[in-house]
Design an enzyme around this catalytic site. Sequence first.
Site, PDB file in Angstrom:
ATOM      1  N   TYR A   1      47.864 -12.194 -22.905  1.00 59.56           N
ATOM      2  CA  TYR A   1      47.419 -13.566 -22.608  1.00 59.56           C
ATOM      3  C   TYR A   1      46.336 -13.527 -21.515  1.00 59.56           C
ATOM      4  O   TYR A   1      45.298 -14.186 -21.618  1.00 59.56           O
ATOM      5  CB  TYR A   1      48.640 -14.379 -22.175  1.00 59.56           C
ATOM      6  CG  TYR A   1      48.360 -15.725 -21.551  1.00 59.56           C
ATOM      7  CD1 TYR A   1      48.024 -16.822 -22.333  1.00 59.56           C
ATOM      8  CD2 TYR A   1      48.469 -15.901 -20.167  1.00 59.56           C
ATOM      9  CE1 TYR A   1      47.786 -18.058 -21.754  1.00 59.56           C
ATOM     10  CE2 TYR A   1      48.238 -17.135 -19.589  1.00 59.56           C
ATOM     11  CZ  TYR A   1      47.893 -18.213 -20.380  1.00 59.56           C
ATOM     12  OH  TYR A   1      47.664 -19.434 -19.802  1.00 59.56           O
TER      13      TYR A   1
ATOM     14  N   LYS B   1      42.212 -14.444 -21.650  1.00 57.71           N
ATOM     15  CA  LYS B   1      41.588 -15.397 -20.718  1.00 57.71           C
ATOM     16  C   LYS B   1      40.365 -14.752 -20.067  1.00 57.71           C
ATOM     17  O   LYS B   1      39.323 -15.392 -19.889  1.00 57.71           O
ATOM     18  CB  LYS B   1      42.588 -15.817 -19.630  1.00 57.71           C
ATOM     19  CG  LYS B   1      43.712 -16.719 -20.124  1.00 57.71           C
ATOM     20  CD  LYS B   1      43.200 -18.107 -20.439  1.00 57.71           C
ATOM     21  CE  LYS B   1      44.296 -19.077 -20.777  1.00 57.71           C
ATOM     22  NZ  LYS B   1      43.784 -20.290 -21.414  1.00 57.71           N
TER      23      LYS B   1
HETATM   24  P1  NAD Z   1      50.096 -26.606 -23.620  1.00 53.62           P
HETATM   25  O1  NAD Z   1      50.653 -25.489 -24.443  1.00 53.62           O
HETATM   26  O2  NAD Z   1      50.970 -27.748 -23.281  1.00 53.62           O
HETATM   27  O3  NAD Z   1      48.770 -27.164 -24.291  1.00 53.62           O
HETATM   28  C1  NAD Z   1      47.944 -26.394 -25.114  1.00 53.62           C
HETATM   29  C2  NAD Z   1      47.715 -27.194 -26.369  1.00 53.62           C
HETATM   30  O4  NAD Z   1      46.825 -26.447 -27.220  1.00 53.62           O
HETATM   31  C3  NAD Z   1      48.999 -27.436 -27.193  1.00 53.62           C
HETATM   32  O5  NAD Z   1      49.228 -28.820 -27.346  1.00 53.62           O
HETATM   33  C4  NAD Z   1      48.711 -26.767 -28.522  1.00 53.62           C
HETATM   34  O6  NAD Z   1      49.236 -27.456 -29.645  1.00 53.62           O
HETATM   35  C5  NAD Z   1      47.191 -26.750 -28.548  1.00 53.62           C
HETATM   36  N1  NAD Z   1      46.707 -25.740 -29.466  1.00 53.62           N
HETATM   37  C6  NAD Z   1      47.114 -24.450 -29.579  1.00 53.62           C
HETATM   38  N2  NAD Z   1      46.482 -23.856 -30.588  1.00 53.62           N
HETATM   39  C7  NAD Z   1      45.652 -24.791 -31.133  1.00 53.62           C
HETATM   40  C8  NAD Z   1      44.755 -24.778 -32.221  1.00 53.62           C
HETATM   41  N3  NAD Z   1      44.578 -23.679 -32.958  1.00 53.62           N
HETATM   42  N4  NAD Z   1      44.068 -25.907 -32.510  1.00 53.62           N
HETATM   43  C9  NAD Z   1      44.259 -27.045 -31.777  1.00 53.62           C
HETATM   44  N5  NAD Z   1      45.097 -27.109 -30.731  1.00 53.62           N
HETATM   45  C10 NAD Z   1      45.786 -25.994 -30.418  1.00 53.62           C
HETATM   46  O7  NAD Z   1      49.526 -25.910 -22.299  1.00 53.62           O
HETATM   47  P2  NAD Z   1      49.068 -26.551 -20.912  1.00 53.62           P
HETATM   48  O8  NAD Z   1      50.092 -26.217 -19.896  1.00 53.62           O
HETATM   49  O9  NAD Z   1      48.644 -27.948 -21.112  1.00 53.62           O
HETATM   50  O10 NAD Z   1      47.800 -25.642 -20.584  1.00 53.62           O
HETATM   51  C11 NAD Z   1      46.472 -26.026 -20.932  1.00 53.62           C
HETATM   52  C12 NAD Z   1      45.534 -24.844 -20.714  1.00 53.62           C
HETATM   53  O11 NAD Z   1      45.625 -24.385 -19.360  1.00 53.62           O
HETATM   54  C13 NAD Z   1      45.855 -23.643 -21.585  1.00 53.62           C
HETATM   55  O12 NAD Z   1      44.639 -23.049 -21.978  1.00 53.62           O
HETATM   56  C14 NAD Z   1      46.575 -22.700 -20.663  1.00 53.62           C
HETATM   57  O13 NAD Z   1      46.413 -21.354 -21.041  1.00 53.62           O
HETATM   58  C15 NAD Z   1      45.903 -23.004 -19.332  1.00 53.62           C
HETATM   59  N6  NAD Z   1      46.791 -22.691 -18.200  1.00 53.62           N
HETATM   60  C16 NAD Z   1      47.885 -23.467 -17.964  1.00 53.62           C
HETATM   61  C17 NAD Z   1      48.715 -23.160 -16.907  1.00 53.62           C
HETATM   62  C18 NAD Z   1      49.931 -23.990 -16.612  1.00 53.62           C
HETATM   63  O14 NAD Z   1      50.618 -23.664 -15.653  1.00 53.62           O
HETATM   64  N7  NAD Z   1      50.235 -25.041 -17.357  1.00 53.62           N
HETATM   65  C19 NAD Z   1      48.432 -22.063 -16.078  1.00 53.62           C
HETATM   66  C20 NAD Z   1      47.319 -21.287 -16.357  1.00 53.62           C
HETATM   67  C21 NAD Z   1      46.486 -21.624 -17.419  1.00 53.62           C
END
Ligand code: NAD
Length: 325
Positions: free
Chosen positions: A152, A156
């Site tokens: 992962y 990134k």
């Molecule tokens: P989340 O999993 O709730 O949201 C990601 C969304 O992307 C999901 O709703 C999923 O359905 C959608 N998705 C996945 N594959 C897809 C596709 N092929 N087409 C369309 N949609 C698709 O995650 P989050 O916590 O809201 O995180 C948002 C972003 O921030 C992500 O990129 C994550 O890697 C990054 N991030 C989050 C955190 C955290 O603590 N929440 C930390 C570091 C990085």
Amino acid sequence: MTKNKTALVCGAGGFIGSHLAIRLKKEGFWVRGVDLKYPEFAPTVADDFVIGDLRDQIVVQNILDRPFDEVYQLAADMGGAGYIFTGEHDADVMHNSAQINLNMAYYGVKAGIKKIFYSSSACIYPEYNQMDPDNPKCSEDSAYPAAPDSEYGWEKLFSEHLYSSYHRNYGLDVNIARFHNIFGPEGTWTDGREKAPAAMCRKVAETPDNGEIEMWGDGKQTRSFLYIDECLDGMRRLMDSDFTGPVNIGSEEMVTINQLAEMAMDIAGKKLTIKHIPGPLGVRGRNSDNNLIEDKLGWKPSKPLKEGMVKTYKWIEQQVKDANK
Ligand code: NAD
């Protein structure tokens, strides 16, 4: 009358994306959301919501039918430690997220989008700087030589370079943030994809007073957690700037996972024992380093972890009650 600014939120059915859509609407944007699914816990506020797969080039071309003022690329195949660190989902995580980012950068330029935000992660930081739980190093320049502890994290890092290349070669205006454990209400709280704050709140809410909860590892591993509203403040501040990043968006209030569990118990008014069991863990220590964001954007989180945990606990407690009705 001035025309509304337009924003595209990729991953608008997810945790951060659904909260961001609300923020952008409040700020007067016309918002299109895209995701494989609608937000789980509340109806979307987006003006237009497309259910679509961003790995599909046709879908991506269709949603980029105008030169959006702001694009937020949050879609990723992700989850908590139970999803990322077991190794079972490595190929999917790398393929799915890379495909989304390749499409968004390429077709974003073609559509003439003005600006794109990319959500990278603290998971890009090298494992060798995060072995000591009391002194993890996560300054932005410590990312290299690269050695993330998960695929992962490698994806990134690849995508950070992808967007930076489009910035250099095609003039795409990019803002890259490395999120550090964002949490809050209306986030995943069960099913193995939930993060530590939600997992601790759920376990405490589900367990009667004087009972026992299970925790992966010895609980001495450290992390910091940033409440969703603070994260949105940081994101909006970054997008309003011309600083491309990558820059940390996180909290510097580092706690052990044992302390996080104690905090949830304290909020609930329960005394529970913790049973430590083997499980997927990630690095020993991690904390945000906010020197760069303070220096470039004059921003840092304004509230203590406890405040966000109170709001999150209340929401999860209600979910647990509703699930047991
Ligand atoms: P989340 O999993 O709730 O949201 C990601 C969304 O992307 C999901 O709703 C999923 O359905 C959608 N998705 C996945 N594959 C897809 C596709 N092929 N087409 C369309 N949609 C698709 O995650 P989050 O916590 O809201 O995180 C948002 C972003 O921030 C992500 O990129 C994550 O890697 C990054 N991030 C989050 C955190 C955290 O603590 N929440 C930390 C570091 C990085």
